[in-house]
Write a protein that holds these residues in place. Structure first.
Motif, mmCIF file in Angstrom:
data_model
loop_
_atom_site.group_PDB
_atom_site.id
_atom_site.type_symbol
_atom_site.label_atom_id
_atom_site.label_comp_id
_atom_site.label_asym_id
_atom_site.label_seq_id
_atom_site.Cartn_x
_atom_site.Cartn_y
_atom_site.Cartn_z
ATOM 1 N N UNK A 122 0.865 -1.176 0.000
ATOM 2 C CA UNK A 122 0.000 0.000 0.000
ATOM 3 C C UNK A 122 0.902 1.225 0.000
ATOM 4 N N UNK A 123 0.483 2.268 -0.717
ATOM 5 C CA UNK A 123 1.320 3.453 -0.893
ATOM 6 C C UNK A 123 0.569 4.724 -0.529
ATOM 7 N N UNK A 124 1.315 5.691 -0.031
ATOM 8 C CA UNK A 124 0.779 7.021 0.250
ATOM 9 C C UNK A 124 1.488 8.019 -0.657
ATOM 10 N N UNK A 153 -7.422 -0.695 6.312
ATOM 11 C CA UNK A 153 -6.838 -1.233 7.544
ATOM 12 C C UNK A 153 -5.351 -0.906 7.616
ATOM 13 N N UNK A 154 -4.665 -1.075 6.502
ATOM 14 C CA UNK A 154 -3.231 -0.777 6.462
ATOM 15 C C UNK A 154 -2.974 0.677 6.806
ATOM 16 N N UNK A 193 -3.209 4.327 -2.072
ATOM 17 C CA UNK A 193 -3.529 3.435 -3.190
ATOM 18 C C UNK A 193 -2.578 2.235 -3.216
ATOM 19 N N UNK A 194 -2.626 1.485 -4.313
ATOM 20 C CA UNK A 194 -1.798 0.289 -4.469
ATOM 21 C C UNK A 194 -0.673 0.566 -5.471
ATOM 22 N N UNK A 221 -1.669 -5.394 2.442
ATOM 23 C CA UNK A 221 -3.061 -5.661 2.099
ATOM 24 C C UNK A 221 -3.224 -7.107 1.665
ATOM 25 N N UNK A 222 -4.286 -7.766 2.126
ATOM 26 C CA UNK A 222 -4.495 -9.170 1.794
ATOM 27 C C UNK A 222 -5.727 -9.357 0.912
ATOM 28 N N UNK A 223 -5.640 -10.398 0.061
ATOM 29 C CA UNK A 223 -6.790 -10.845 -0.727
ATOM 30 C C UNK A 223 -6.685 -12.358 -0.840
#
Length: 354
Positions: A122-124, A153-154, A193-194, A221-223
């Motif tokens: 995950x990125x800011x 959540x992250x 975002x991703x 992040x999980x999927x």
């Protein structure tokens, strides 16, 4: 004669019982993120590998079962898939943690059939001319974050680790496309975002000031591959075929020799190979371990935290027993069938990476 008659009746009822016990589904519907690139639908992630290998389609066909992929746009994955599970229009789906927790807390029961590896970063981002270098510099500023998506959540954990709260920022609930547009237009100061963060950097729309590459593994992040509880219960043999196909895909992807080929397949979403290479570079885990489908502490602890966060953030109205989300028997059988027991090592201690 009476004995023969009773034996015959018993035999008939035995046949009926076997027929009722057999899987009844004639179609398997799997929802997955998909992209329209040059007029062609491209599946995302593990689903793309499963489809490319063709094994799942062939094995289901042998049982007279049709495989149907249900494409879902990246802009509304959680809501779309949750609605589909609720109205029973899909049987399985590859998607993230937070929407799944919300769905199960609402009474629609699904199960994790195959975990999706070690997670994604995950990125800011902030605007290119921003002077902000840390989260603290954004206090009181506008941040685009799609609420209810896995990366919430992250970001929440990152905020808390800095001694801050969501109320310290002006959070704009925008989907990924709208969030990127808002950052480009200067309507927000930052965007969560991703891996598309790299594309935004390349286009001079934003610059990355933080990512989970610099945090512990359990922040990612999980999927996972989720299945409808009722479908699994009624169709265990079909569920096993689906699970085995996803484990086969994870094993193939985890081999370094297939890295370049994987990038070509993953490129169906329109992102350049360079974006994927940057996403996977300088990570805190090996390529093989990244694709581990094991139900280890990383998975179990993650969902405990996800349920806890969801309750605290009022995303769910009651506590959720997360242990009911896990259905490991299909994974275990697949690992045994494919002779992959011991190929991946479980992560045993929170905060550490295997």
């Amino acid at each position: 004669m009476a004995g023969l008659f009773l034996l015959a009746i018993s035999f008939v009822f035995g046949l009926l019982s076997d027929a009722q016990a057999a899987d009844s589904a004639r179609e398997v519907r799997i929802a997955t993120v998909a992209y329209n690139v040059n007029g062609k639908i491209g599946l995302n992630g593990s689903a793309a590998i499963v489809e490319k290998q063709g094994w799942l389609r062939d094995e289901l066909a042998k049982q007279g079962v049709k495989l149907t992929w249900v494409p879902v746009t990246a802009q509304s994955v959680g809501v779309t898939i949750n609605e589909a599970f609720a109205n029973k229009s899909i049987d399985f789906a590859g998607y993230g943690d937070l929407p799944s927790v919300i769905l199960n807390a609402g009474g629609v029961e699904t199960r994790i059939v195959v975990p999706g590896g070690r997670g994604n970063n995950v990125y800011l981002l902030v605007s290119p001319n921003s002077t902000a270098k840390s989260l603290a510099d954004l206090k009181g500023k506008r941040i685009a974050l799609h609420r209810g998506r896995p990366w919430e959540i992250t970001f929440a954990r990152y905020v808390e680790s800095n001694g801050l709260k969501f109320s310290d920022f002006k959070i704009s609930n925008l989907n990924p496309g709208a969030g990127a547009a808002a950052l480009a237009a200067g309507n927000v100061d930052a965007f969560v975002t991703l891996s598309d963060a790299f594309q935004l950097e390349d286009k001079k729309i934003g610059k990355i000031i933080w990512s989970t590459k610099s945090s512990t593994q359990d922040w990612k992040m999980r999927a996972e591959l989720w299945g409808a509880r009722d479908f699994i219960a009624s169709n265990p043999a079909i569920t096993q075929v689906v699970a085995t196909a996803y484990v086969k895909a994870a094993h193939w992807t985890s081999q370094q020799a297939n890295f370049n080929e994987y990038l070509k397949i993953a490129n169906q979403n329109g992102q350049s190979e360079d974006v994927f290479r940057r996403e996977y570079a300088d990570d805190s885990t090996t390529w093989q371990s990244r694709w581990s489908p094991l139900f280890d502490d990383l998975v179990l602890d993650h969902y405990a935290n996800a349920a806890q966060y969801s309750r605290k953030a009022n995303l769910i109205r009651k506590d959720l027993n997360v242990s009911q989300l896990f259905e490991p028997r299909f994974l275990n059988a697949a690992l045994k069938t494919l002779k992959l027991e011991g190929y991946w090592q479980p992560r045993k201690t929170a905060g550490k990476v295997s």
